[in-house]
Motif scaffolding. Sequence first.
Motif, PDB file in Angstrom:
ATOM      1  N   HIS A  51       5.514  42.074  21.985  1.00  0.00           N
ATOM      2  CA  HIS A  51       6.242  42.320  23.345  1.00  0.00           C
ATOM      3  C   HIS A  51       7.975  42.276  22.153  1.00  0.00           C
ATOM      4  CE1 HIS A  51       2.760  41.054  25.167  1.00  0.00           C
ATOM      5  NE2 HIS A  51       2.379  42.517  25.715  1.00  0.00           N
ATOM      6  N   CYS A  52       8.570  42.219  21.592  1.00  0.00           N
ATOM      7  CA  CYS A  52       9.514  41.578  20.906  1.00  0.00           C
ATOM      8  C   CYS A  52      10.322  42.404  20.027  1.00  0.00           C
ATOM      9  CB  CYS A  52       9.827  40.199  20.517  1.00  0.00           C
ATOM     10  SG  CYS A  52      10.024  39.091  22.112  1.00  0.00           S
ATOM     11  N   ILE A  53      10.990  42.938  19.786  1.00  0.00           N
ATOM     12  CA  ILE A  53      11.544  43.084  18.386  1.00  0.00           C
ATOM     13  C   ILE A  53      12.222  42.155  16.792  1.00  0.00           C
ATOM     14  CG2 ILE A  53      13.727  44.538  17.479  1.00  0.00           C
ATOM     15  CD1 ILE A  53      14.783  44.616  19.936  1.00  0.00           C
ATOM     16  N   ASP A  54      11.296  43.119  16.199  1.00  0.00           N
ATOM     17  CA  ASP A  54      11.140  41.935  14.738  1.00  0.00           C
ATOM     18  C   ASP A  54      12.661  41.612  14.621  1.00  0.00           C
ATOM     19  OD1 ASP A  54      10.674  40.276  12.575  1.00  0.00           O
ATOM     20  OD2 ASP A  54       9.968  42.226  11.611  1.00  0.00           O
ATOM     21  N   GLU A  55      12.878  40.268  14.700  1.00  0.00           N
ATOM     22  CA  GLU A  55      14.352  39.691  14.357  1.00  0.00           C
ATOM     23  C   GLU A  55      14.522  39.297  13.165  1.00  0.00           C
ATOM     24  OE1 GLU A  55      15.673  37.206  17.050  1.00  0.00           O
ATOM     25  OE2 GLU A  55      14.509  38.035  19.060  1.00  0.00           O
ATOM     26  N   GLN A  56      14.193  39.554  11.424  1.00  0.00           N
ATOM     27  CA  GLN A  56      14.527  39.444  10.259  1.00  0.00           C
ATOM     28  C   GLN A  56      16.046  39.589  10.854  1.00  0.00           C
ATOM     29  OE1 GLN A  56      12.528  41.619   7.530  1.00  0.00           O
ATOM     30  NE2 GLN A  56      10.214  40.612   8.196  1.00  0.00           N
ATOM     31  N   GLY A  57      16.456  38.678  10.120  1.00  0.00           N
ATOM     32  CA  GLY A  57      18.319  38.768  10.137  1.00  0.00           C
ATOM     33  C   GLY A  57      18.306  38.234  11.078  1.00  0.00           C
TER      34      GLY A  57
END
Length: 242
Positions: free
Chosen positions: A138-144
């Motif tokens: 349910h979370c935004i992809d936090e790459q970086g």
Amino acid sequence: MSEFPYLYRNSRKEAKRYGELEKWRSSHQENIACRKDIEAVVSAGFDGKRLTEDCARAVLDRHGFKRVQYVLANTIRGRHCTREIDAEPLQWSRQVYLPNDRKHDLEFVAQSPPAALNLFIGQVYQTYQALGLFGLEHCIDEQGGLDYTGKVLVMSPDTLREEYWDTRNQLWVGDGGFGCSPTASGRAVYATCLGDGEQTRWNRADFIGVLDEQYLPDWAREKLEKLQAQKSAGGPAMGGMS
């Protein structure tokens, strides 16, 4: 949901280093008891093809989701039986951190047949999913990495005691602190709970990530708008706390 005995997640070696051997011993004995209960209910409920419906419920009521998931994840690793486990429950079990303590971890590896374990893990996973808690999906992809300031954050169920497992206790707004930055050395995140307005300090690792807006419930959106309006007006935050 009842409060369950504390689950210690570090190895015995780390427990000794931190002066927490008694915590480790107590938790380790609970892990072994959980393993024995899993083996017992599976033995009684598996007929070679099927597992008695809701077989996992008795073990969950006795030990809670956190410990059962921990023991099952340890069992999968110890048995090297990933190919026998269905994809979604397997992925769920892989979210569990397991310390490198093979000498002692082997003591709570369930020895039930792989086919029966797969059915049991499936029941546990389905029961967990029915709780409707927010997760990594349910979370935004936090790459970086993302800055948490002003964002709606999802509290990890591992952080909350199981008696507080509810989506209203999972959603928080990041107010500030060095931990809001993904590159800062500090860990502190000061946040406000959208459920009841509580304001407190957490560590960045206590949160799964930033909630994808499409999953924001109506009740939380209303609370968020109220909180933002109060902050813009310079008034007290939710719950009467400044």
